[in-house]
Structure formats: structure tokens, C-alpha cells
Design an enzyme around this catalytic site. Structure first.
Site, short mmCIF file in Angstrom:
data_model
loop_
_atom_site.label_atom_id
_atom_site.label_comp_id
_atom_site.label_asym_id
_atom_site.label_seq_id
_atom_site.Cartn_x
_atom_site.Cartn_y
_atom_site.Cartn_z
N HIS A 178 1.18 -1.32 -0.06
CA HIS A 178 -0.02 0.36 0.23
C HIS A 178 0.96 1.41 -0.20
O HIS A 178 0.60 2.21 -0.35
CB HIS A 178 -0.77 0.11 1.21
CG HIS A 178 -2.04 -1.30 1.10
ND1 HIS A 178 -3.47 -0.90 0.60
CD2 HIS A 178 -1.85 -2.51 0.81
CE1 HIS A 178 -3.83 -1.96 0.60
NE2 HIS A 178 -3.26 -2.68 0.93
N ASP A 215 3.44 9.56 -0.18
CA ASP A 215 1.79 9.30 -0.34
C ASP A 215 1.59 7.39 -0.71
O ASP A 215 1.97 8.42 -2.63
CB ASP A 215 0.92 10.18 -0.51
CG ASP A 215 0.14 9.26 0.57
OD1 ASP A 215 -0.10 8.32 1.13
OD2 ASP A 215 -0.75 10.39 1.51
#
Ligand code: ADQ
Length: 475
Positions: A169, A377
């Protein structure tokens, strides 16, 4: 061996729930917030699935004597208990103080300790043993995230019949950074136990392939690695959100009422700027606050007309870098409010809280300008949730180029958050954007998120895993 007929075995560090204590001291389990949970839960509704993970409490924690429930909605749950010491060394230590900063551009110094590494190996072994025990013959096992990178190989060594997928992720760093990790070869070797390894962005996938070539001399053919007589497919699967769920909540009467109430409580400002993040040093909260302060100082923003709401979710509070970050953010909020607020009307509204989903959606709807400015991110679901919430077709998203979401959300005001002038300019552009342009760009954002929701993401990953066909990074 105890085996149930699950279609899918999902494994992640955390089970999708958390223990909550009410005012009477009673403990109950509630669905927990966070990127992974929000992303996977809708996909699991469609499958007979079991979710394997840690409960978030120490095995000997006698404050919480209520056992973990056997299921959450249609999904069975299986706890992997961890001791307080394992949590400290494996979770807070190796995963969150070693891997997390390294995988995010080394924004903070990583701790590399053999004791923490040994705990990481031991906990990964424990997860692999649980999976080997409960997975039905020929099961599909989907492993998630940086805490469990050794599990694929450990599981394959015990169960050659199962099909193993892994999704990271967070970003996979370039080799120049990754090679700092003392156990870099073991980590790549662990991941190569998979049939399919998935990443958020094409660059993450190519960084991983480069590390495998460099460290293990593997053969590669496009997106397939050949290692130990076994093909490992590598692909890109940008994660998304449950668009329909967000839209339905956003359209509800209660949400509209709450949105009006929020605007009124904030003093009916002309523009509400909004930030919603875990309080993590990767998210760029401090820079955003400084940019807001600089614009108030220069007069380009006016405290009578512009207010900022910053929601910061408590996270990893035992890790020192996070304590420092909180301290800095709260100092900045105090300084800005001290200088620019009026009695009863702060210019920054700061909430260090986890909010219920409905409240979050009402806030998104109330926000005229959403500021998503991470230094790095993997994806950033907040950016997508904001666009999905704006069923009114209005609102502007300011988005860091360094969030995975920037690949898709090209109608945002894209910005390099390291450049303070550019960040200030992006905020001004967003605040002053003409209604016609705002609506046209929001339409572009909403078209994009409608093209790929989280159900599509899970379906794409799982069908490629089941088919064993090479994952394409272009579709
Ligand atoms: P996170 O770093 O946690 O996820 P993000 O993708 O923004 O970041 O997800 C946060 C989630 O938590 C969102 O769904 C948001 O609604 C929720 N949330 C945030 N603040 C909240 C609050 N105060 N109260 C309640 N809920 C809150 C990691 C990676 C990301 C990646 C996701 C999914 O770091 O890059 O997008 O996993 O893969």
C-alpha cells in the site's frame, strides 16, 4: 489442520476492528478507520472470506477481556495474538520506525536494529503458520503491506498448493534508498514467494524489479520475474474507494444538514479550507499550515473570510517521530491562532480525533478547498473521498505530485509541496478559482474516480492472481 471453505484468505497486520471503551468502562469492538480497512471491506462483502490479523491489543492485555468477534459482517476473522514486546519491536520498531521512513523517501532517519528484525521475522513466521493452518487446499491468499513482506516465502515453503498475492500500500523505494536496509536481500526474497506482487504506481513496480535484479540476479521478462524456477508477476493496481457508499452518504439529508451546521459553526466563512490526514510526518501537515500562515501574513488570505479545518487522526503515538510531529503541528496551530484568530472565531480549527464516517463526509462536503499535500504517499484515499463527496459538482482539490493519486487525479491543482512558494500559489489558485473552472475540474475528478472504484481494484488484482497471467502496468 482446521479448514473452512473460504473463497479468499486475506491477511494484514491489523484485523479491521479496534477495541473501544465507553464512558461506563465497557469495551466493545468497532470497525476501525484507516486506508486498508476502508479499501478492502467492500471487496470482502462479495466473497466468502476470512481476514487474518492482529487485534491491536497485546496478548496479555487484561484491560480488554472481551474476545475478538468471530466475524465482521460477512467476513470471518482470525486473530494472530502478539505480545506487548512483539508489538514494540516488530510493529512500532521495525515496521514503523525502520521500514516506514525508508519507504517514504527517508523523510526521517530509520532505526535498524537486529532485535527488531528478529521480532519481525518471528511475527511473520507466526502469520505464515496461521495461514498454512487455515487456508483450504488450493486457496487464494492475499497478503497486505510492509509489515508482512516475509510471509509469502514462508507460506510457500509450507504450502506449495496455495496461490499467493501481495499488495504493497505504500511506495517501494528506489534501489539507492532500499539498499540501506541491512536485510534488503531477505525482504526481496520473502516477496518473491508470491505469484503476483502488486504496487500502487508503475515506479514502485520498477523499483522492486530493479532491487530483485540487483540483489538476487533474477531473470526478468517485462513484468515477470523468474526466480527459483517460479514465475512472479509484478503489476500496478492503483487502489480506490467505495465511491457509491461515499456518494450515498454525501447525498443523505443528515449529511446536508450537518454540512450547513458545520459552516454556521465556523462563522459562515467565504472559503473553508480542509485537511484530513493521519498525523504522520509524510503527510506534509506542517508545511500546509506554514503556507496558510504565510498567506494570512501577506494578506492574500483574510481570517474574516478564510478558515482552515485540520483533522489529524491519532496514529502510532508510541513512536518518537510521531510525538515530535504532533508537537510541531500543535505548536504551529497555536501560533497561527494566537496571531490571527478573533474571540470565538479561530482561524485554524484543529481536531486531533478519529471521526465517524458520516461526520468526515459532511466535512468533505463543507470543504471548498481540500489540501492534500504529502511529501510521499502510496495513493491517498482522502483525495478520492473528497471528490466522491462533492456530488454538488463544486470544490477544488490541491494535490501533491508525490501522492499516488496524482497519476489519476490530473484535474486537481497539482503541486510540489517542497516548494513553499508553489504551495502558497496553489492555495491561492484554488481559493480564487472561478466557479465555471471549479465545476469543470471537479467533473474531471469525479469522472476519474467513477472509472475505478475499490471493487474494481480488488477484482482486477484477484482475477490476475487467479489467472496467473502477467499483470499489465498499463491498463
Ligand atoms: P493512510 O496513510 O492511512 O493509508 P489514506 O490513503 O489517506 O492514508 O487513508 C486514510 C483513511 O483514513 C481514509 O479512508 C480516511 O477517510 C480515513 N481517515 C482519515 N482521517 C480520519 C479521521 N480523523 N477519522 C476517521 N477516518 C479518518 C495507506 C497509505 C496510502 C494508501 C492507503 C490505501 O499510506 O497511501 O492510499 O494505505 O492503500
Amino acid at each position: 489442520m482446521e479448514q473452512e471453505p473460504y473463497d479468499l484468505v486475506v491477511v494484514a497486520n491489523r484485523l479491521p476492528l479496534a477495541a473501544e471503551t465507553d464512558e461506563t468502562g465497557e469495551v466493545r469492538w468497532v470497525r476501525s478507520p484507516g486506508g486498508l480497512v476502508s479499501s478492502l471491506e467492500p471487496a470482502l462483502r462479495l466473497k466468502r472470506a476470512v481476514w487474518v490479523g492482529w487485534s491491536g491489543r497485546a496478548a496479555s492485555d487484561d484491560d480488554v477481556d472481551v474476545p475478538v468477534p468471530e466475524s465482521l459482517g460477512p467476513c470471518a476473522l482470525r486473530e494472530v495474538p502478539l505480545t506487548a514486546r512483539q508489538i514494540e519491536l516488530y510493529y512500532e520498531g521495525f515496521a514503523n520506525d525502520g521500514l516506514w521512513p525508508l519507504y517514504h523517501d527517508a523523510l526521517r532517519e530509520s532505526t535498524y536494529s537486529s532485535e527488531q528484525w528478529d521480532a519481525y521475522v518471528a511475527v511473520n513466521e507466526r502469520f505464515a503458520a496461521t495461514l498454512a493452518d487455515i487456508a483450504p487446499p488450493d486457496a487464494i491468499v492475499w497478503i497486505h503491506d510492509y509489515q508482512l513482506q516475509l510471509v509469502p516465502k514462508m507460506l510457500r515453503d509450507q504450502r506449495s498448493d496455495v496461490t499467493i498475492g501481495f499488495f504493497l500500500h505504500i511506495p517501494f523505494p528506489p534501489y539507492e534508498l532500499f539498499s540501506r536496509l541491512p536485510w534488503r536481500t531477505e525482504v526481496v526474497d520473502g516477496l518473491l514467494g508470491c505469484d503476483l506482487v502488486g504496487f500502487q504506481r508503475p515506479k514502485d513496480a520498477s523499483n522492486f524489479i530493479a532491487a530483485a535484479v540487483e540483489l538476487l540476479g533474477v531473470d526478468t521478462d517485462d513484468d515477470t520475474i523468474e526466480y527459483a524456477n517460479h514465475p512472479i508477476h509484478v503489476g500496478t493496481f492503483p487502489i480506490s474507494i467505495d465511491v457509491r457508499d461515499v456518494e450515498e452518504t454525501a447525498a443523505g439529508r443528515a449529511t446536508r444538514q450537518r454540512m450547513s451546521q458545520i459552516r454556521a459553526r465556523l462563522g459562515d466563512p467565504e472559503v473553508i479550507l480542509l485537511g484530513v490526514d493521519r498525523l504522520d510526518y509524510t503527510k506534509g501537515i506542517g508545511l500546509r499550515l506554514k503556507a496558510f500562515a504565510a498567506l494570512l501574513e501577506s494578506g492574500q488570505l483574510d481570517p474574516e473570510r478564510h478558515v482552515l479545518v485540520q483533522v489529524a487522526t491519532p496514529t502510532r503515538e508510541a513512536v518518537e517521530h510521531y510525538q515530535d510531529e504532533r508537537h510541531q503541528v500543535e505548536q504551529l496551530v497555536g501560533a497561527i491562532n494566537g496571531r490571527y484568530s478573533r474571540i470565538g472565531l479561530p482561524v485554524v480549527h484543529y481536531l486531533y480525533q478519529t471521526l465517524p464516517f458520516d461526520e468526515l463526509i459532511a466535512l468533505y462536503r463543507a470543504g471548498d478547498v481540500m489540501l492534500v499535500t504529502p511529501f510521499r504517499d502510496g495513493m491517498n484515499l482522502v483525495a478520492k473521498e473528497y471528490a466522491a463527496s462533492h456530488i454538488d459538482g463544486d470544490g477544488v482539490l490541491v494535490l501533491s505530485e508525490f501522492a499516488g493519486a496524482a497519476d489519476e487525479l490530473t484535474d486537481a491543482v497539482l503541486v510540489n509541496p517542497h516548494d513553499d512558494h508553489a504551495l502558497q500559489q496553489a492555495i491561492v489558485t484554488a481559493v480564487e478559482m472561478h466557479r465555471h473552472k471549479r465545476r469543470s475540474r471537479m467533473a474531471g475528478l469525479r469522472d476519474q474516480i467513477h472509472k475505478s472504484d475499490v471493487q474494481g481494484w480488488a477484482h482486477r488484482f484477484l482475477s490476475q492472481l487467479a489467472a496467473g497471467s502477467p499483470a499489465s502496468s498499463s491498463d
